[in-house]
Scaffold this motif. Structure first.
Motif, PDB file in Angstrom:
ATOM      1  N   ARG A   1    -124.283  38.463 -31.801  1.00 52.65           N
ATOM      2  CA  ARG A   1    -123.156  38.837 -32.660  1.00 52.65           C
ATOM      3  C   ARG A   1    -122.032  37.823 -32.530  1.00 52.65           C
ATOM      4  O   ARG A   1    -121.733  37.345 -31.444  1.00 52.65           O
ATOM      5  CB  ARG A   1    -122.643  40.224 -32.253  1.00 52.65           C
ATOM      6  N   PHE A   2    -121.418  37.500 -33.672  1.00 47.22           N
ATOM      7  CA  PHE A   2    -120.278  36.587 -33.689  1.00 47.22           C
ATOM      8  C   PHE A   2    -118.992  37.368 -33.438  1.00 47.22           C
ATOM      9  O   PHE A   2    -118.722  38.358 -34.114  1.00 47.22           O
ATOM     10  CB  PHE A   2    -120.176  35.864 -35.034  1.00 47.22           C
ATOM     11  N   HIS A   3    -118.206  36.910 -32.473  1.00 46.56           N
ATOM     12  CA  HIS A   3    -116.899  37.519 -32.238  1.00 46.56           C
ATOM     13  C   HIS A   3    -115.907  36.968 -33.258  1.00 46.56           C
ATOM     14  O   HIS A   3    -115.844  35.751 -33.482  1.00 46.56           O
ATOM     15  CB  HIS A   3    -116.419  37.227 -30.822  1.00 46.56           C
ATOM     16  N   PRO A   4    -115.105  37.825 -33.879  1.00 44.94           N
ATOM     17  CA  PRO A   4    -114.274  37.387 -35.009  1.00 44.94           C
ATOM     18  C   PRO A   4    -112.918  36.796 -34.654  1.00 44.94           C
ATOM     19  O   PRO A   4    -112.278  36.189 -35.515  1.00 44.94           O
ATOM     20  CB  PRO A   4    -114.087  38.682 -35.805  1.00 44.94           C
ATOM     21  N   HIS A   5    -112.423  36.975 -33.404  1.00 46.94           N
ATOM     22  CA  HIS A   5    -111.014  36.679 -33.165  1.00 46.94           C
ATOM     23  C   HIS A   5    -110.648  35.215 -33.403  1.00 46.94           C
ATOM     24  O   HIS A   5    -109.530  34.926 -33.827  1.00 46.94           O
ATOM     25  CB  HIS A   5    -110.606  37.116 -31.755  1.00 46.94           C
ATOM     26  N   MET A   6    -111.569  34.272 -33.151  1.00 41.44           N
ATOM     27  CA  MET A   6    -111.235  32.869 -33.363  1.00 41.44           C
ATOM     28  C   MET A   6    -111.233  32.478 -34.837  1.00 41.44           C
ATOM     29  O   MET A   6    -110.631  31.487 -35.224  1.00 41.44           O
ATOM     30  CB  MET A   6    -112.209  31.969 -32.594  1.00 41.44           C
TER      31      MET A   6
ATOM     32  N   HIS B   1    -122.502  34.756 -39.368  1.00 39.70           N
ATOM     33  CA  HIS B   1    -123.644  35.141 -38.541  1.00 39.70           C
ATOM     34  C   HIS B   1    -124.907  35.197 -39.394  1.00 39.70           C
ATOM     35  O   HIS B   1    -125.985  34.740 -38.968  1.00 39.70           O
ATOM     36  CB  HIS B   1    -123.385  36.500 -37.893  1.00 39.70           C
ATOM     37  N   GLN B   2    -124.788  35.719 -40.595  1.00 33.76           N
ATOM     38  CA  GLN B   2    -125.937  35.779 -41.500  1.00 33.76           C
ATOM     39  C   GLN B   2    -126.392  34.382 -41.887  1.00 33.76           C
ATOM     40  O   GLN B   2    -127.597  34.097 -41.929  1.00 33.76           O
ATOM     41  CB  GLN B   2    -125.567  36.592 -42.743  1.00 33.76           C
ATOM     42  N   GLN B   3    -125.445  33.490 -42.165  1.00 32.17           N
ATOM     43  CA  GLN B   3    -125.794  32.119 -42.526  1.00 32.17           C
ATOM     44  C   GLN B   3    -126.541  31.418 -41.395  1.00 32.17           C
ATOM     45  O   GLN B   3    -127.593  30.796 -41.615  1.00 32.17           O
ATOM     46  CB  GLN B   3    -124.528  31.322 -42.872  1.00 32.17           C
ATOM     47  N   VAL B   4    -126.002  31.519 -40.193  1.00 35.17           N
ATOM     48  CA  VAL B   4    -126.603  30.830 -39.051  1.00 35.17           C
ATOM     49  C   VAL B   4    -127.969  31.433 -38.714  1.00 35.17           C
ATOM     50  O   VAL B   4    -128.926  30.719 -38.420  1.00 35.17           O
ATOM     51  CB  VAL B   4    -125.659  30.884 -37.837  1.00 35.17           C
ATOM     52  N   SER B   5    -128.069  32.759 -38.778  1.00 32.27           N
ATOM     53  CA  SER B   5    -129.339  33.424 -38.476  1.00 32.27           C
ATOM     54  C   SER B   5    -130.415  33.037 -39.475  1.00 32.27           C
ATOM     55  O   SER B   5    -131.558  32.751 -39.098  1.00 32.27           O
ATOM     56  CB  SER B   5    -129.144  34.947 -38.473  1.00 32.27           C
ATOM     57  N   GLN B   6    -130.066  33.030 -40.760  1.00 30.59           N
ATOM     58  CA  GLN B   6    -131.024  32.645 -41.779  1.00 30.59           C
ATOM     59  C   GLN B   6    -131.395  31.177 -41.633  1.00 30.59           C
ATOM     60  O   GLN B   6    -132.555  30.787 -41.842  1.00 30.59           O
ATOM     61  CB  GLN B   6    -130.449  32.896 -43.179  1.00 30.59           C
ATOM     62  N   GLY B   7    -130.417  30.356 -41.255  1.00 33.52           N
ATOM     63  CA  GLY B   7    -130.706  28.951 -41.026  1.00 33.52           C
ATOM     64  C   GLY B   7    -131.692  28.749 -39.897  1.00 33.52           C
ATOM     65  O   GLY B   7    -132.578  27.879 -39.975  1.00 33.52           O
ATOM     66  N   LEU B   8    -131.598  29.576 -38.861  1.00 29.80           N
ATOM     67  CA  LEU B   8    -132.536  29.474 -37.742  1.00 29.80           C
ATOM     68  C   LEU B   8    -133.941  29.839 -38.196  1.00 29.80           C
ATOM     69  O   LEU B   8    -134.921  29.172 -37.819  1.00 29.80           O
ATOM     70  CB  LEU B   8    -132.088  30.399 -36.613  1.00 29.80           C
ATOM     71  N   VAL B   9    -134.065  30.862 -39.015  1.00 29.29           N
ATOM     72  CA  VAL B   9    -135.365  31.249 -39.559  1.00 29.29           C
ATOM     73  C   VAL B   9    -135.949  30.116 -40.398  1.00 29.29           C
ATOM     74  O   VAL B   9    -137.133  29.784 -40.290  1.00 29.29           O
ATOM     75  CB  VAL B   9    -135.236  32.537 -40.403  1.00 29.29           C
ATOM     76  N   THR B  10    -135.101  29.493 -41.208  1.00 21.48           N
ATOM     77  CA  THR B  10    -135.552  28.387 -42.066  1.00 21.48           C
ATOM     78  C   THR B  10    -136.060  27.210 -41.238  1.00 21.48           C
ATOM     79  O   THR B  10    -137.121  26.647 -41.535  1.00 21.48           O
ATOM     80  CB  THR B  10    -134.403  27.922 -42.971  1.00 21.48           C
TER      81      THR B  10
END
Length: 262
Positions: free
Chosen positions: A148-153, A228-237
């Motif tokens: 999970r990506f933490h949002p505060h930054m 998080h969705q972008q990075v996760s999908q990128g890992l699958v790709t």
């Protein structure tokens, strides 16, 4: 290992010379080119073969990336003028910590309750024209998935009115996900470094996603979910494109590819 130590000592000597020149001239020297060259050389010594995809956004931006190992930093810095957000423990690592401080790394103390101060430091860096990489997972992983990506930054990008670009990284060795590079748990830096130097080259795939423009009305939690969705999908790709191809490779194909130029 000997070549690696010589390289680090030469890098320290170069940075020391830069400090002396700055002291005498009373002007700060831009370290961008030095950092790029140093990082590229370090990756070469570590046996990192980098394959990039997508377009790198020019100009200042907050970059968010999944985090597998300390090697993520020189690999990303080899091709981009970047500052990094790192845990404070890195500052005490032999040689590496001193170099990290010299190139402008922003250190964070975990659980110290200083997130507001760190966020303001990020805002100042972004408004000053710097690009900063943060690892929103808050820790390293095995590379099997994205935590999970933490949002505060991410609020720093909203406050600085700065675009955000997500980056996905993946390590491969012999057609499979690499298990050696991940730096997790209580792993010791020196022992991990020696293991890397003993092994053949590893391939690192870097995927740059399209940048996203943020506005004052954006919610950091929603942005964290989006990236998080972008990075996760990128890992699958990256896994689907690299691993199946390696699995299907025949001895004949392997021989032919070895004789091709480049």
């Amino acid at each position: 290992l000997s070549a690696f130590l010589v390289f680090l000592l030469l890098s320290m000597a170069t940075l020391g010379l830069v400090r002396i020149i700055e002291f005498c001239s009373r002007q700060r020297i831009d370290r961008t080119v030095l950092v790029n060259v140093y990082s590229a050389g370090l990756c070469r010594l570590l046996g990192m073969r980098i394959q990039t995809r997508g377009l790198v956004m020019e100009g200042p931006a907050l970059r968010v990336c999944n985090h597998v190992s300390w090697t993520d930093i020189p690999i990303l810095a080899a091709g981009l003028p970047l500052r990094f957000l790192a845990k404070r423990e890195v500052a005490s690592w032999p040689i590496i910590g001193w170099i990290a401080r010299e190139i402008g790394t922003i250190f964070v103390r975990r659980g110290a309750g200083d997130s507001a101060k760190v966020r303001q430091t990020l805002v100042s860096a972004l408004e000053g024209g710097s690009s900063v990489v943060v690892f929103p997972e808050g820790t390293t992983t095995t590379g099997a998935g994205v935590k999970r990506f933490h949002p505060h930054m991410l609020g720093a990008a909203i406050e600085a009115k700065c675009p955000v670009q997500a980056i996905t990284i993946a390590y491969h060795r012999d057609g499979q996900r690499d298990w050696l590079v991940p730096f997790t748990g209580d792993d010791d830096f020196v022992a991990h470094l020696c293991r890397l130097l003993k092994k053949p080259a590893v391939r690192m795939d870097v995927l740059y996603h399209p940048p996203v423009t943020v506005s004052a009305s954006d919610n950091p939690a929603d942005l964290a979910q989006l990236f998080h969705q972008q990075v996760s999908q990128g890992l699958v790709t990256l896994r689907e494109e690299y691993e199946p191809a390696a699995a299907r490779r025949t001895p004949l194909n392997h021989k032919e590819s070895a004789t091709e130029p480049g």
